[in-house]
Write an enzyme that holds these catalytic residues in place. Structure first.
Site, PDB file in Angstrom:
ATOM      1  N   GLN A 188       0.853  -1.192   0.000  1.00 48.24           N
ATOM      2  CA  GLN A 188       0.000   0.000   0.000  1.00 48.24           C
ATOM      3  C   GLN A 188       0.879   1.228   0.000  1.00 48.24           C
ATOM      4  OE1 GLN A 188      -3.365   0.118   2.646  1.00 48.24           O
ATOM      5  NE2 GLN A 188      -3.394   2.360   2.712  1.00 48.24           N
ATOM      6  N   GLY A 189       0.693   2.080  -1.010  1.00 51.46           N
ATOM      7  CA  GLY A 189       1.446   3.315  -1.098  1.00 51.46           C
ATOM      8  C   GLY A 189       0.573   4.511  -0.787  1.00 51.46           C
ATOM      9  N   ALA A 190       1.069   5.697  -1.140  1.00 51.56           N
ATOM     10  CA  ALA A 190       0.338   6.925  -0.855  1.00 51.56           C
ATOM     11  C   ALA A 190      -0.864   7.099  -1.768  1.00 51.56           C
ATOM     12  CB  ALA A 190       1.273   8.128  -1.004  1.00 51.56           C
TER      13      ALA A 190
ATOM     14  N   ASP B 175       8.317   8.644 -12.048  1.00 43.85           N
ATOM     15  CA  ASP B 175       8.834   8.002 -10.833  1.00 43.85           C
ATOM     16  C   ASP B 175       9.890   6.966 -11.210  1.00 43.85           C
ATOM     17  OD1 ASP B 175       9.129   7.413  -8.140  1.00 43.85           O
ATOM     18  OD2 ASP B 175       7.442   6.017  -8.082  1.00 43.85           O
TER      19      ASP B 175
ATOM     20  N   LYS C  30      -4.077  -2.836  -9.335  1.00 41.97           N
ATOM     21  CA  LYS C  30      -3.759  -1.567  -8.684  1.00 41.97           C
ATOM     22  C   LYS C  30      -5.054  -0.808  -8.472  1.00 41.97           C
ATOM     23  CE  LYS C  30      -0.821   2.527  -9.217  1.00 41.97           C
ATOM     24  NZ  LYS C  30       0.253   3.139 -10.041  1.00 41.97           N
TER      25      LYS C  30
END
Length: 221
Positions: free
Chosen positions: A10-12, A129, A29
């Protein structure tokens, strides 16, 4: 479908699940709702970013750049289901395994990474990114395939500044994990020149400007 998936990260911006899509290993996702944003704005931004992510992967594949195959999208729920890249290692892991025994091969791979980023930028695809965790290597040593992943911050822009920032993010990622191998980024820039020869000089000038701003921020704190 989420119920049959396993949450792995889990990311931002999103939750990442793995599972199967019609018997094919997949990654799902899911961009989650940001409660601090107005509901309509949040939905609109989520859909725009999802579309940009899918479009970037498809455009890369059209130009011969390996990315995960997109199996399905759900704009209403902010979901992308894509191919799981199996039997692959991140560039960070590859550097760790190679830096002592095969530095020559390492520079060849870095040059190839630069060529692909140059091709990406030559087609005005900004990854957003670029880190050593978002580039995967798979296949035998004689025929290594580089796969670029996580285009969640991608956009399309014929802008030397954005391209310079892309390269700067990758440079900082490499230096933070392998500071003793500063020649790696030089190999990437050598490859980048052949992939984006027409825009090379302008992007290099912008890269140096971005580096200078980064150093100033570090000094100021």
């Amino acid at each position: 479908m989420r119920e049959s998936m396993t949450l792995i990260k889990q990311g931002a911006e999103a939750k990442i699940y793995e599972g199967d899509f019609y018997n094919r290993p997949c990654i799902m996702k899911e961009r989650f709702i940001k409660a601090y944003r107005h509901e309509c704005l949040d939905r609109s931004l989520t859909q725009q970013r999802l579309k940009s992510e899918v479009r970037a992967m498809l455009r890369c594949r059209m130009k011969g750049i390996s990315t995960p195959t997109v199996f399905s999208t759900d704009l209403d729920h902010g979901i992308i289901i894509m191919e799981k890249i199996e039997n692959a290692v991140t560039i960070q892991e590859y550097i760790d395994s190679c830096k002592q025994k095969s530095p020559g091969a390492l520079n060849d791979v870095m040059t190839k990474i630069g060529e692909i980023i140059g091709l990406m930028h030559n087609n005005n695809i900004i990854h957003g990114d670029l880190t050593s965790s978002n580039i995967l290597l798979r296949g035998p040593a004689s025929d290594l395939d580089l796969v670029f992943i996580d285009f969640g911050l991608s956009h399309f822009e014929n802008n030397a500044e954005d391209k310079g920032v892309d390269l700067y993010v990758l440079e900082r990622a490499l230096l933070s994990t392998h500071p003793e191998l500063d020649s790696l980024f030089e190999s990437i820039l050598n490859g980048y020149k052949s992939g984006n020869g027409a825009g090379y000089q302008e992007v290099m000038l912008k890269l140096e400007e971005v580096r200078l701003r980064g150093r100033k921020r570090t000094m100021v704190g």
